[in-house]
Design an enzyme around this catalytic site. Structure first.
Site, PDB file in Angstrom:
ATOM      1  N   ASP A  64      32.510  35.533  53.540  1.00 22.67           N
ATOM      2  CA  ASP A  64      32.972  35.197  52.190  1.00 22.67           C
ATOM      3  C   ASP A  64      34.302  35.890  51.932  1.00 22.67           C
ATOM      4  O   ASP A  64      34.387  37.128  51.977  1.00 22.67           O
ATOM      5  CB  ASP A  64      31.963  35.665  51.137  1.00 22.67           C
ATOM      6  CG  ASP A  64      32.513  35.504  49.727  1.00 22.67           C
ATOM      7  OD1 ASP A  64      32.500  34.367  49.226  1.00 22.67           O
ATOM      8  OD2 ASP A  64      33.008  36.496  49.157  1.00 22.67           O
TER       9      ASP A  64
ATOM     10  N   TYR B 197      42.010  37.585  47.499  1.00 23.89           N
ATOM     11  CA  TYR B 197      41.876  38.849  48.240  1.00 23.89           C
ATOM     12  C   TYR B 197      43.049  39.060  49.194  1.00 23.89           C
ATOM     13  O   TYR B 197      43.205  40.162  49.744  1.00 23.89           O
ATOM     14  CB  TYR B 197      40.590  38.882  49.082  1.00 23.89           C
ATOM     15  CG  TYR B 197      39.286  38.711  48.356  1.00 23.89           C
ATOM     16  CD1 TYR B 197      39.184  38.806  46.973  1.00 23.89           C
ATOM     17  CD2 TYR B 197      38.122  38.455  49.077  1.00 23.89           C
ATOM     18  CE1 TYR B 197      37.965  38.629  46.337  1.00 23.89           C
ATOM     19  CE2 TYR B 197      36.903  38.287  48.446  1.00 23.89           C
ATOM     20  CZ  TYR B 197      36.833  38.362  47.078  1.00 23.89           C
ATOM     21  OH  TYR B 197      35.619  38.184  46.461  1.00 23.89           O
TER      22      TYR B 197
ATOM     23  N   LYS C 218      37.642  31.126  47.945  1.00 21.50           N
ATOM     24  CA  LYS C 218      37.705  30.828  46.513  1.00 21.50           C
ATOM     25  C   LYS C 218      39.135  30.495  46.103  1.00 21.50           C
ATOM     26  O   LYS C 218      40.083  31.091  46.625  1.00 21.50           O
ATOM     27  CB  LYS C 218      37.242  32.049  45.696  1.00 21.50           C
ATOM     28  CG  LYS C 218      35.959  32.670  46.209  1.00 21.50           C
ATOM     29  CD  LYS C 218      35.474  33.839  45.388  1.00 21.50           C
ATOM     30  CE  LYS C 218      34.319  34.525  46.087  1.00 21.50           C
ATOM     31  NZ  LYS C 218      34.723  35.434  47.174  1.00 21.50           N
TER      32      LYS C 218
ATOM     33  N   HIS D 177      37.101  30.716  41.594  1.00 25.14           N
ATOM     34  CA  HIS D 177      36.873  32.165  41.563  1.00 25.14           C
ATOM     35  C   HIS D 177      36.238  32.613  40.247  1.00 25.14           C
ATOM     36  O   HIS D 177      35.441  33.538  40.216  1.00 25.14           O
ATOM     37  CB  HIS D 177      38.196  32.906  41.777  1.00 25.14           C
ATOM     38  CG  HIS D 177      38.020  34.275  42.346  1.00 25.14           C
ATOM     39  ND1 HIS D 177      38.679  34.708  43.460  1.00 25.14           N
ATOM     40  CD2 HIS D 177      37.252  35.320  41.955  1.00 25.14           C
ATOM     41  CE1 HIS D 177      38.324  35.965  43.739  1.00 25.14           C
ATOM     42  NE2 HIS D 177      37.458  36.346  42.827  1.00 25.14           N
TER      43      HIS D 177
END
Ligand code: A2P
Length: 297
Positions: free
Chosen positions: A46, A51, A76, A109
């Site tokens: 994930d 990120y 996401k 997200h």
């Protein structure tokens, strides 16, 4: 040891219930961490565009020697890419960074309550990507029941997953019930309560790892507190994505398939809920103000 159980999504796609999470994993360390996780047996990773470590995830996958089909990749769309055309393009950015042509699960997200039309348009793009076979499943993250209801006013595809903060101190029963009533898999982020001890999330917090009730269950079973929490998620039908950059803890978090909690243990874990979220409130924070832009590949 028996292997990781799969969960079946509402569109028939399956994924390993325990995934490896890379929130806050520095981009430069991500490839090694993902390779370590895959060598430890994880087959579900994930990540998120936000990120900024999708390249490392792709690199870790390639270094592992596993085939693309052997690993379930979830990422996401960040809020700055919400909107129909923007989200279609966000898919291209993520796929290119990951080095794949198909993303197994692409999710929003979080909701943007102050800009819900853009949230709807982003989800409409996910539906397009699903219809075109570019993604195998779509979903959301950090959606409260009211956000799900608002989304379903315009959506044609029920989200396959809702990834939310969920650990013994914040069990979100209303979210879990709303997800279950619509056939949406609840996926726990911060599943071992990292959010209760991360620096920078407020003082006066008690780490769930220090909880005496969970410690007692863990010592009875000869398991760690983290393993007991992961087992709790599994036995209650959730997916969980623990994260660690430490090889022995990466392995520890995957060694949770050879024991069971009793119904009494599960009830004791449920009773620890304090109802206080550690992360941002999806309604109170306007993520559009966070300023993060997802760069082009
Ligand atoms: P580290 O990377 O040094 O292992 P969560 O996934 O619930 O947000 O928790 C992640 C946090 O918990 C990270 O700070 C991680 O640190 C730590 N952690 C991960 N696995 C374990 C474990 N098995 N025991 C204790 N701490 C853990």
């Amino acid at each position: 040891m028996s292997g990781v159980p799969n969960v079946t999504l509402n569109n028939g796609v399956t994924l390993p219930a325990i995934g490896y999470g890379v929130f806050q994993t520095p981009p430069a360390e991500t490839a090694v961490a993902v390779e370590t996780a895959l060598k430890s047996g994880y087959r579900h990773i994930d990540t998120a565009a936000g990120y900024q470590n999708e390249r490392g995830v792709g690199e870790g996958l390639r270094r592992s020697g596993l085939t693309r089909e052997e690993v379930f990749l979830e990422t996401k769309v960040w809020v700055s890419d919400y909107g129909y055309d923007e989200t279609l393009h966000a898919f291209e950015k993520s796929a290119t960074k990951l080095g794949v042509s198909v993303i197994d699960m692409l999710i929003l997200h979080q909701p943007m309550p102050q800009h819900f039309e853009r949230t709807r348009e982003a989800y409409r793009a996910l539906e397009r990507l699903l219809a075109d076979g570019r993604v195998r499943a779509i979903g959301v993250s950090n959606f409260m029941p009211r956000h799900l209801d608002a989304l379903m006013e315009s959506a044609t595809v029920v989200p396959a997953v809702n990834q939310v903060e969920l650990h013994p101190y914040f069990t979100q029963p209303a979210v879990q019930a709303a997800d279950a009533s619509q056939g949406i898999l609840t996926q726990a982020w911060s599943p071992i309560g990292g959010i209760t001890f991360y620096p920078g999330y407020g003082e006066e917090r008690k780490s769930v790892l220090d909880d005496s009730t969970i410690q007692a269950i863990a010592s009875k079973l000869g398991k760690s507190v983290a393993q007991v929490m992961l087992r709790w998620h599994l036995q209650q039908g959730r997916s969980a994505i623990p994260k660690s950059t430490n090889p022995s803890r990466i392995a520890e978090n995957f060694a949770v398939f050879d024991f069971r909690l009793t119904d009494g243990d599960l009830a004791r874990l449920d009773s620890l809920d304090q109802g206080h979220r550690g992360g941002p409130d999806p309604d109170e924070v306007d993520p559009s103000k966070w300023g993060l832009e997802v760069p082009e590949p």
